[in-house]
Motif scaffolding. Structure first.
Motif, mmCIF file in Angstrom:
data_model
loop_
_atom_site.group_PDB
_atom_site.id
_atom_site.type_symbol
_atom_site.label_atom_id
_atom_site.label_comp_id
_atom_site.label_asym_id
_atom_site.label_seq_id
_atom_site.Cartn_x
_atom_site.Cartn_y
_atom_site.Cartn_z
ATOM 1 N N HIS A 105 0.818 -1.215 0.000
ATOM 2 C CA HIS A 105 0.000 0.000 0.000
ATOM 3 C C HIS A 105 0.854 1.269 0.000
ATOM 4 C CE1 HIS A 105 -4.092 -1.736 1.544
ATOM 5 N NE2 HIS A 105 -3.542 -2.481 0.590
ATOM 6 N N GLY A 106 2.173 1.136 -0.119
ATOM 7 C CA GLY A 106 3.047 2.293 -0.044
ATOM 8 C C GLY A 106 3.858 2.468 -1.315
ATOM 9 N N ILE A 107 5.057 3.024 -1.138
ATOM 10 C CA ILE A 107 5.946 3.289 -2.259
ATOM 11 C C ILE A 107 6.751 2.026 -2.584
ATOM 12 C CG2 ILE A 107 7.838 4.761 -3.064
ATOM 13 C CD1 ILE A 107 5.135 6.195 -2.557
ATOM 14 N N ASP A 108 6.989 1.800 -3.866
ATOM 15 C CA ASP A 108 7.819 0.684 -4.338
ATOM 16 C C ASP A 108 7.328 -0.676 -3.840
ATOM 17 O OD1 ASP A 108 9.383 2.437 -5.735
ATOM 18 O OD2 ASP A 108 11.149 2.280 -4.444
ATOM 19 N N GLU A 109 6.052 -0.937 -4.025
ATOM 20 C CA GLU A 109 5.516 -2.253 -3.642
ATOM 21 C C GLU A 109 6.196 -3.346 -4.460
ATOM 22 O OE1 GLU A 109 1.302 -4.761 -3.686
ATOM 23 O OE2 GLU A 109 1.256 -2.571 -3.789
ATOM 24 N N ARG A 110 6.583 -4.414 -3.780
ATOM 25 C CA ARG A 110 7.194 -5.535 -4.466
ATOM 26 C C ARG A 110 7.012 -6.802 -3.640
ATOM 27 N NH1 ARG A 110 13.794 -5.113 -4.116
ATOM 28 N NH2 ARG A 110 13.995 -5.061 -1.844
ATOM 29 N N ALA A 111 7.062 -7.948 -4.334
ATOM 30 C CA ALA A 111 6.868 -9.245 -3.689
ATOM 31 C C ALA A 111 8.041 -10.147 -4.022
ATOM 32 C CB ALA A 111 5.567 -9.888 -4.161
ATOM 33 N N SER A 112 8.518 -10.866 -3.011
ATOM 34 C CA SER A 112 9.646 -11.771 -3.206
ATOM 35 C C SER A 112 9.189 -13.029 -3.939
ATOM 36 C CB SER A 112 10.252 -12.151 -1.853
ATOM 37 O OG SER A 112 11.279 -13.108 -2.012
ATOM 38 N N LEU A 113 9.983 -13.433 -4.939
ATOM 39 C CA LEU A 113 9.638 -14.611 -5.731
ATOM 40 C C LEU A 113 10.386 -15.863 -5.310
ATOM 41 C CD1 LEU A 113 9.456 -13.008 -9.293
ATOM 42 C CD2 LEU A 113 7.577 -13.498 -7.704
ATOM 43 N N ALA A 114 11.411 -15.710 -4.469
ATOM 44 C CA ALA A 114 12.191 -16.886 -4.072
ATOM 45 C C ALA A 114 11.329 -17.908 -3.345
ATOM 46 C CB ALA A 114 13.360 -16.457 -3.189
ATOM 47 N N GLU A 115 10.358 -17.428 -2.595
ATOM 48 C CA GLU A 115 9.513 -18.317 -1.795
ATOM 49 C C GLU A 115 8.260 -18.774 -2.532
ATOM 50 O OE1 GLU A 115 11.911 -15.518 0.659
ATOM 51 O OE2 GLU A 115 10.494 -15.288 -1.004
ATOM 52 N N LEU A 116 8.035 -18.244 -3.734
ATOM 53 C CA LEU A 116 6.786 -18.552 -4.451
ATOM 54 C C LEU A 116 6.568 -20.045 -4.685
ATOM 55 C CD1 LEU A 116 4.225 -17.701 -5.918
ATOM 56 C CD2 LEU A 116 5.625 -17.247 -7.955
ATOM 57 N N PRO A 117 7.589 -20.819 -5.112
ATOM 58 C CA PRO A 117 7.325 -22.259 -5.308
ATOM 59 C C PRO A 117 6.814 -22.952 -4.056
ATOM 60 C CG PRO A 117 9.390 -21.631 -6.356
ATOM 61 C CD PRO A 117 8.949 -20.448 -5.546
ATOM 62 N N ASP A 118 7.380 -22.616 -2.895
ATOM 63 C CA ASP A 118 6.922 -23.232 -1.648
ATOM 64 C C ASP A 118 5.513 -22.781 -1.294
ATOM 65 O OD1 ASP A 118 9.227 -24.708 -1.258
ATOM 66 O OD2 ASP A 118 10.190 -23.173 -0.020
ATOM 67 N N VAL A 119 5.253 -21.478 -1.433
ATOM 68 C CA VAL A 119 3.917 -20.959 -1.102
ATOM 69 C C VAL A 119 2.869 -21.588 -2.008
ATOM 70 C CG1 VAL A 119 2.477 -18.882 -1.125
ATOM 71 C CG2 VAL A 119 4.761 -18.807 -0.117
#
Length: 398
Positions: A369-383
């Motif tokens: 909800h703020g500046i420079d929103e980003r999501a980590s992809l390293a954990e995506l396979p596990d999630v």
């Protein structure tokens, strides 16, 4: 399938999830600002290409508020729902962003852009889970619905409301809501009771010889009464770890300098618990109003208009769908805990309909909800694997 082939399959699925999420981010869908047609079109095209039945949901005025994908097994059984919003928070000051809010770029292992964390990556992941199930309906009873809401950040939750009101949709046994963060599974949240208070008083010229107790003065006194009202502590007796909270969130009245206003509005937000519910919240606020009107009488009594009310909710760790998601995460070696959130969420709306829900487990993120929103992809396979296992366990009753 050997180990290398299985890994290649997982990697290919992860890349596909990221590509869909990137395309969603590149279509701005700020709640209450942008046209939702383009982002819904991206989802519809993908779901059609992958053989997943779906349809749009509309509000009472006919405006699109979400997309519902439905995958049925080949025999009767309970239905479960995955829910993720694809509308987003506003961009804020884009000059402060170090990348475009609609870039959808992957850089240094992070997916960038508004909605990467909340919750276009989760939406893309849930579409892939639905497509996987659509290809093998003989493997499970009941069914899976994927709700993709485009009226979540407005606070209206129009997609969820339309889903619950849809006579053609199967009522779900429970809902898993996609939201970032790998350390916790949100299994509860405080409820809320919100009201707007209209405080009245005589109007007049600020330079008049006559002294009056204006609506502003009365409203300031009411705010003091509200913010000093006694509230109970944590609700341990009902297994709820948080206490209620009252916050004055808005104060409007007056204009210029020469006139004292005859009306001021005050917004009050009360976060509730099982033992301090909406009834107690309303009684507390009305008690403060009665005290004000007795101490500082006005020509018109203070009005109290309820705006919204949701109950608090909390699932036990052995209740579904919390049990399936916690079990799948722990089986994957993650040290996760069940959390009751302070803010309310869509789980509260579902709880008011008797539908149990979890409200958060996903990849780590920054700038939500703020500046420079980003999501980590390293954990995506596990999630992704954890959500797939949880859904499989729910559908098969394991």
């Amino acid at each position: 399938m050997n180990g290398d082939s299985a890994k290649d399959g997982r990697d290919g699925t992860t890349r596909s999830v990221v590509r869909l999420a990137q395309e969603l981010i590149r279509h701005a869908s700020r709640g209450g600002i942008d046209d939702y047609g383009p982002v819904l079109g991206v989802l519809e095209e993908w779901l059609t290409a992958h053989g997943v039945p779906h349809r749009r949901l509309h509000d009472g005025a006919g405006a699109p508020v979400g997309l519902l994908a439905e995958v049925a097994g080949d025999r009767p059984g309970p239905w479960w729902t995955l829910d993720a919003c694809v509308d987003t928070a506003p961009f804020g000051d884009t000059a402060r962003w170090s990348f475009s809010p609609t870039c959808g770029t992957v850089r240094d292992g992070w997916l960038q852009g508004r909605g990467a964390a909340d919750s276009k990556l989760a939406a893309a992941m849930y579409c892939h889970i639905a497509a996987d199930l659509a290809a093998r309906p003989r493997d499970f009873p009941g069914g899976l619905a994927v709700l993709l809401d485009v009226d979540e950040h407005t606070g209206g939750f129009g997609g969820a409301r339309a889903y619950l009101a849809d006579p053609d949709a199967v009522r779900p046994a429970g809902v898993i809501i996609g939201y970032p963060g790998m350390d916790e599974v949100v299994v509860g949240g405080r409820g809320l009771w919100r009201a707007t208070l209209a405080v009245h008083g005589p109007s007049g010229h600020s330079g008049s010889r006559r002294t009056v107790t204006s609506a502003l003065t009365r409203a300031v006194r009411l705010v003091h009464l509200l913010e000093t009202a006694a509230l109970p502590g944590p609700d341990h007796a009902s297994g709820f770890p948080l206490g209620p909270k009252l916050t004055v969130t808005a104060f409007h009245g007056g204009e210029g300098f020469s006139v004292t206003p005859d009306r001021v509005t005050v917004n009050v937000d009360v976060r509730t618990t099982p033992s301090f519910d909406a009834h107690h919240a309303e009684a507390l606020v009305r008690g403060a109003v009665a005290e004000l009107d007795a101490a500082l009488p006005a020509p018109v009594p203070t009005d109290v208009v309820e705006v919204a009310s949701w109950p608090a909710f909390r699932l036990r760790e052995d209740e579904q769908p919390a049990a399936a998601l916690l079990s799948a995460a722990r089986a994957a070696g993650l040290d996760v805990r069940a959390k009751t959130a302070g803010p309310s969420n869509i789980g509260n709306l579902l709880a008011s309909h008797g539908i149990p829900a979890t409200a958060g487990f996903g990849v780590p993120c920054e700038g939500l909800h703020g500046i420079d929103e980003r999501a980590s992809l390293a954990e995506l396979p596990d999630v992704h694997a954890i959500h797939r296992r949880a859904v499989t366990d729910l559908l098969t009753g394991h």
